[in-house]
Design an enzyme around this catalytic site. Structure first.
Site, mmCIF file in Angstrom:
data_model
loop_
_atom_site.group_PDB
_atom_site.id
_atom_site.type_symbol
_atom_site.label_atom_id
_atom_site.label_comp_id
_atom_site.label_asym_id
_atom_site.label_seq_id
_atom_site.Cartn_x
_atom_site.Cartn_y
_atom_site.Cartn_z
ATOM 1 N N ASP A 245 0.865 -1.173 0.000
ATOM 2 C CA ASP A 245 0.000 0.000 0.000
ATOM 3 C C ASP A 245 0.908 1.232 0.000
ATOM 4 O OD1 ASP A 245 -2.319 1.599 0.296
ATOM 5 O OD2 ASP A 245 -2.015 1.665 2.457
ATOM 6 N N LYS A 246 0.366 2.402 -0.286
ATOM 7 C CA LYS A 246 1.171 3.625 -0.288
ATOM 8 C C LYS A 246 0.943 4.449 0.965
ATOM 9 C CE LYS A 246 -0.040 7.462 -2.110
ATOM 10 N NZ LYS A 246 0.234 8.411 -1.011
ATOM 11 N N THR A 247 -0.287 4.962 1.124
ATOM 12 C CA THR A 247 -0.576 5.896 2.202
ATOM 13 C C THR A 247 -0.438 5.217 3.555
ATOM 14 O OG1 THR A 247 -2.157 6.964 0.732
ATOM 15 C CG2 THR A 247 -2.255 7.548 3.072
ATOM 16 N N ARG B 266 6.893 17.677 -4.860
ATOM 17 C CA ARG B 266 5.692 17.904 -5.659
ATOM 18 C C ARG B 266 5.614 19.403 -5.977
ATOM 19 N NH1 ARG B 266 1.825 13.666 -3.926
ATOM 20 N NH2 ARG B 266 0.114 15.134 -3.781
#
Length: 1196
Positions: free
Chosen positions: A400-402, A602
């Site tokens: 998973d990422k978050t 970002r």
């Protein structure tokens, strides 16, 4: 009777009727109970007090070896064929069953405890016209319940009314999709009129017809009948179990689905009993050993029949045969006698030892201080003891990422204003200084409204802002005005931002600290405190974000009447719309953006323009006409936005860091060196996932190509996958190479294995959830897997929990590789259960993932230690144990086989009966356990220094069918030496005093002593890492053997138990002869020489990575040089981490509509006290998301 069976968990034969449609009547339990809907209790446990013993024994006797030993026990109770006592089988069998039963019982007690904890939570339920506090498990379908702020949603509910305007509620869905951002749900207006009136709610008699229970989180269909009118119900009116109510004082809901029927539980996936590949291989080997045993027994039985036919009559005079026993019948009895004698080829102590080894290696994980996270007081935990060695064989990791790779915390890191970059610290030589916690921070005490948790280190930016630089002021003014953040002021000066995305929260907080504080908003205005002065801007228009525009603009009128458009968005989009006068600033900003992108930040470009009043009036008129038109509304609005967003003046750019967890890039780099492939499966949008991919170095600028698969139809997806594959391998075949094989017991399971295909270059693939839905269809699965496996990195975005599990299952099905899934939220549970090994991270998203996992810890970086150290050691130890165990037992048993040809095939044992009983339980048990619990080829530091040491586990090099055959051949050679050398040495041998010592008892003693010494020498050769415990076990076991032997062969034992200890005096008469010890020495040397010679030649001519590292470690005296300090070089990248607007299109309209504005403080209590504030608690400020009208991910 039926209810009794149900209570015992034994109900069977009842057909489950598939639910087609659900009918619910509010406040009518009797009506709803008639449909027998599930209540809200959940059950993850397997047993209860009545079913534990029978079910557990049934499960254990499904293991082939346990059933085999039960069968042996029955044979040993038959006097005619048993030459061994019954206790030789009963004692170890009972021990194995008891140990396994204790472990299973302990695991199930923990599951019961977790179930009780959840089921006994309290919630207010409306019963008989009053609110009562009830346990969750007592809540029924059709009940109306009241939820308070920060309370978990009890079941799947239809939202009736809430404390918020327009019947809105704010929920956090971290347990469902991993996102900690807030989302908005809105109930029907007609039910919102119920408010919090108990009388109105108690008299509510609405009837709901809706879909049956299913696992689709993004979709709900139903209708509400109330007072003769029908109201449509969709997903926006449903609160799902697993969500948490936030920033909403109270709400009431009608229970639609409870317990196992809730969408959360439907998505949890089926709990399966996980077994390692070594377990499955052992089952096949045990079956093969049974066949080998049957062949040996058959050969000896046939030999007995022939011997009885030819020689038996000679001995009949002093060994009379029982009546009716002829050579064929004697051979039949002999067959079963040898089945009992030779059963040690599969000793039951093997399974006892395996359980002990796994338990011990699990404790190492629990006790590892280097996997302990002091910040949360969270140690690593092995929640299962059956999968340790599989940690050393992982080929694919699904993450998973978050919350797993990231902390989900955004920080304003750097910025570029009017061509000058801020945020870096340089020394006198112009070199970058590393920023850490000790670096001096900017003092914002001059700003009373500053966020004390905001850190910035470049003092020059504050000086520029406070010096009155107009461009700097415009820069931060834009950040304070152009956003969709909602402010909440608990008390004077205490601001809390509810951000649409963490990015926006970070940017607005940065503006706040640099003197431009966003204070409040109405549908027509935005109020900002600019350098201590309160300024209110009239909000004329919000030009909303969408995935095509990739930008957002606001048009405001300042108090002096100036009209300004402020725009922020992806730099490529903004640069296309700049005025020619911004050329020089754009060139400098582009250089800064490349640097920021190289750091994995970002980025976002900011621009503005002044607007003429007359033009604005005309534009607003045309905008109104377009927005109220029925035809081509979107196209007309886009054209108007495009028209006004031209000729912009560039202000600069921002760089926001999506904070990774500590050590994530290094961990991924280490795992990649170990040839482990990592796939990221996330519910986040594509831009966000890509940014994290670059931050983690999973995606790199140097890669040959990153393929984006985003087709909206099955055919588009197929073409995109095929094009990507052909680019990676232009000369490859159109059809994948699939190898067919048979596995499992009796080779009944057909398996397809897709071969890996080599490619030139490094590639990555990013695929969207809606495209993945098509790609997972049966006719496209192989194309997806083939293309994905050619890539070094695969990222799947906007995937549902079910799709995560489907991707894992696809790899398991066609790659025959060991998989690991790691996540921290309830949305990862199905993936964790589907993988061979599931790892839960105890993070921000609750404990659902941890409760369903096999292993858990607090940080992703601990994964490399779990695999490269504990996993590799566990695999190495287990393989060594199995090879050695089969060696010593085959050697032990085959000596019996050779002896059969010299004892008339009479099923006489070559060893003393007590030696047979104690060989596996006492004499050889502890040394092999010492090897299996403490051995390590290299220490943990060298394991990290050379991750390539992990590769043999992935290739099953240490234990396989081939390795087993080598072990059997080695045992065959050793057994020949151990039988025939003592036999030849004893043949016609006399003592040094001239007395004959050739007797069965002396030969048995010599043979078993040679055997024990030989197998212990072999153990010493197999041991890499000697400890005091190993030494004690080895020498202690030999000492115990000689002590027991002299005791059991003593006069005293013979006099007390004459029939049980017949070897009186054999030890002292035999072991005082020099030729006996010479025979032991020769036998041991002959057993060891081939092994030593083979290993010497192999290391000399064909050294493995393991041999090379061990040689290097010995050269450096096992001291690893300190790792050189790694200086992070400046990386320039032309690829920008595009700013991730995570809010959906239309959110700007929602903000300006006033629907989100709070009532006056008089109408609601304070949600958080002053001490509950993130600022007051000295915690990092988190930014919550509000989402309405978001495009739901597709599910196949």
């Amino acid at each position: 009777m039926g209810s009794l069976l149900s209570r015992l968990g034994l109900e069977c034969g009842a057909k489950e009727v598939k639910e087609e449609e659900r009918n619910i009547r509010a406040n009518d339990r009797e009506y709803n109970l008639s449909y027998k809907y599930a209540n809200n209790a959940i059950k993850t446990s397997k047993y209860n007090i009545f079913t534990f013993l029978p079910l557990n024994l049934f499960e254990q006797f499904q293991r082939l070896a346990n059933a085999y030993f039960l069968f042996l026990l029955c044979l040993q109770l038959i006097p005619d064929i048993s030459s061994l006592s019954w206790f030789t089988t009963v004692v170890p069998l009972v021990l194995v069953l008891a140990m396994t039963m204790a472990k299973d019982g302990s695991d199930d007690i923990n599951r019961h405890r977790c179930d009780r904890q959840v089921n006994n939570r309290k919630v207010e339920v409306l019963i008989d016209g009053e609110l009562r506090s009830e346990k969750w498990m007592n809540v029924q379908v059709g009940d109306i319940i009241k939820l308070q702020n920060n309370q978990f949603v009890t079941a799947d509910l239809l939202l009736l009314s809430s404390s918020e305007p327009l019947n809105l509620v704010y929920i956090e869905t971290a347990e469902l999709d991993g996102e900690t951002n807030l989302k908005v749900k809105q109930g029907l207006t007609v039910t919102g009129e119920l408010e919090d009136s108990i009388e109105k709610l108690a008299s509510f008699d609405g009837q709901v017809r809706c879909e049956p229970p299913n696992n689709r989180l993004d979709k709900f269909t139903g209708c509400l009948s109330l007072d003769g009118a029908m109201y449509s119900l969709d997903n926006e009116k449903i609160l799902l179990r697993g969500c948490t109510l936030r920033n909403t004082q109270w709400c009431f809901g009608l229970v639609l689905f409870g317990g196992p029927d809730t969408k959360l539980m439907q998505n949890c996936g089926k709990t399966t009993f996980k077994r390692t590949s070594i377990d499955r291989l052992m089952n096949v080997l045990v079956l093969s050993i049974f066949g080998f045993l049957a062949i040996m027994c058959l050969i000896l039985a046939i030999g007995n029949g022939i011997w009885e036919y030819q020689e038996g009559a000679t001995f009949a005079a002093f060994l009379p045969k029982p009546e009716g026993v002829n050579p064929p019948f004697s051979a039949f009895l002999t067959f079963w006698s040898y089945v009992i004698i030779l059963n040690t080829v599969v000793p039951i102590s093997l399974y006892v030892s395996v359980e002990i080894i796994r338990l011990g290696n699990s404790f190492y994980i629990d006790w590892d201080r280097k996997m302990y996270y002091p910040k949360n007081d969270t140690p690593a935990q092995a929640r299962t003891t059956t999968l340790n060695e599989e940690l050393g064989q992982i080929k694919y990791i699904f993450s998973d990422k978050t919350g797993t790779l990231t902390q989900n915390i955004m920080t304003f890191n750097k910025c570029s204003i009017n061509g000058k970059s801020y945020g870096e610290l340089l020394d006198f030589a112009g070199q970058r200084l590393e920023i850490n916690e000790k670096t001096e921070r900017v003092d914002f005490s001059w700003n009373k409204l500053a966020d004390p948790k905001f850190w910035f280190h470049d003092h020059s930016l504050v000086e520029v802002v406070r010096g009155g630089n107009p461009k700097a002021h415009d820069f931060f003014r834009l950040l304070a005005l152009c956003h969709t953040v909602m402010p909440e002021e608990k008390k004077e000066g205490e601001l809390y931002y509810q951000a649409q995305s963490p990015d926006e929260g970070a940017l607005v907080t940065a503006a706040r600290n640099f003197g431009f504080v966003f204070r409040s908003r109405t549908p027509e205005s935005i109020t900002v405190v600019e350098m201590g002065k309160l300024v209110t801007y009239e909000l004329l228009a919000v030009l909303d974000f969408n995935n095509v525009r990739k930008r957002m603009s606001v048009i405001v009128r300042s108090p002096d009447g100036r009209l300004t458009l402020y725009c922020k968005g992806a730099d490529t989009i903004i640069f296309e719309r700049l005025h020619p006068s911004s050329k020089n600033v754009m060139e400098a900003t582009t250089q800064h953006l490349n640097e920021y992108a190289g750091d994995g930040l970002r980025t976002l470009a900011l621009a503005y323009k002044d607007i003429d009043l007359n033009y604005m009036e005309d534009w607003k008129k045309r905008h109104h006409e377009a927005s109220t038109g029925m035809e081509q509304r979107e196209e007309k609005l886009d054209a108007l936005y495009e028209e006004i967003e031209k000729g912009l003046l560039l202000l600069g750019a921002t760089a926001v860091e999506d904070k990774l967890q500590d050590g994530v890039p290094q961990t991924i780099e280490q795992l990649a060196k170990a040839d482990i492939k990592i796939w990221v499966l996330t519910g986040d949008k594509q831009e966000t996932a890509e940014n994290i991919g670059y931050s983690c170095n999973m995606l790199r600028e140097e890669m040959t190509e990153v393929f984006i698969v985003a087709g909206n139809t099955a055919e588009e997806v197929r073409v995109e996958l095929q094009n990507a594959r052909r680019k990676m391998r232009p000369d490859g075949p159109e059809e994948p190479t699939v190898r067919m094989s048979r596995n499992g017991l009796f080779c009944l399971l057909k398996k397809e294995t897709m071969e890996d295909e080599p490619v030139n270059g490094e590639y990555a693939m990013v695929i969207n959830g809606h495209s993945l839905a098509y790609a997972l269809e049966k006719d496209m699965q192989k194309e997806l897997l083939r293309t994905a496996c050619m890539c070094q990195t695969v990222i799947c975005c906007r995937v549902t929990p079910l799709q995560k599990a489907q991707v894992v299952e696809l790899v398991k099905k066609y790659k025959q590789a060991i998989t690991l899934a790691i996540g921290d939220g309830a949305n990862d549970v199905s993936m964790i259960k589907a993988a061979h090994i599931g790892v839960g991270i105890s993070g921000q998203e609750g404990m659902q993932a941890v409760l369903s996992s096999d292993y858990s810890f607090a940080q992703f970086r601990y994964l490399q230690r779990l695999l490269l150290v504990h996993g590799r050691w566990s695999y190495l130890r287990m393989c060594k144990f199995l090879r050695y165990f089969f060696y010593k037992n085959f050697t032990f048993t085959l000596v019996h086989f050779w002896y059969g040809f010299f004892c008339g095939f009479s099923a006489q044992t070559v060893y003393d009966e007590w030696f047979i009983t104690l060989y596996n339980l006492v004499y050889t048990a502890l040394p092999v356990l010492g090897l299996s619990l403490f051995d390590q080829d290299v220490n943990d530091r060298w394991s990290f220094q050379y991750p390539q040491l992990y590769a043999p586990g992935q290739l099953n090099q240490y234990f396989s069918k081939k390795a087993f055959i080598y072990t059997v051949l080695h045992s065959g050679y050793s057994s020949l030496v151990l039988f025939f050398i003592p036999w030849a040495a004893m043949y016609d041998t006399v003592r040094d005093d001239g007395k004959d010592i050739v007797d069965y008892q002396s030969f048995a003693l010599l043979a078993q002593t040679c055997l024990l010494i030989a197998v212990n020498i072999q153990l010493g050769l197999d041991t890499y890492y000697w400890t005091a415990v190993n030494q004690f076990f080895l020498w202690g076991s030999l000492s115990v053997y000689f002590a027991v032997t002299f005791t059991m062969y003593s006069n005293g034992m013979f006099l007390i138990f004459t029939s049980s200890f017949p070897f009186i005096g054999a030890a002292r008469n035999s072991l005082n002869q020099p030729n006996m010890w010479l025979t032991i020495l020769i036998t041991s040397i002959l057993c060891v020489v081939p092994v030593v010679a083979y290993r010497f030649l192999r290391i000399l001519l064909w050294p493995t990575i393991n041999d090379k590292v061990r040689h290097k470690m010995r050269q450096e005296k096992a001291v690893l040089p300190a790792a050189p300090r790694r200086i992070q070089p400046r990386r320039i990248s032309t690829r920008r981490s595009g700013y991730a607007f995570s809010h959906a299109q239309g959110y700007g309209d929602l903000v300006t509509s006033g629907r989100f504005l709070r009532r006056t403080p008089r109408s609601r209590g304070i949600v958080f006290s002053h001490t509950d504030s993130p600022l007051a608690q000295a915690k990092p400020q988190l930014y919550r998301t509000i989402v309405e009208g978001e495009e739901p991910p597709q599910i196949p």
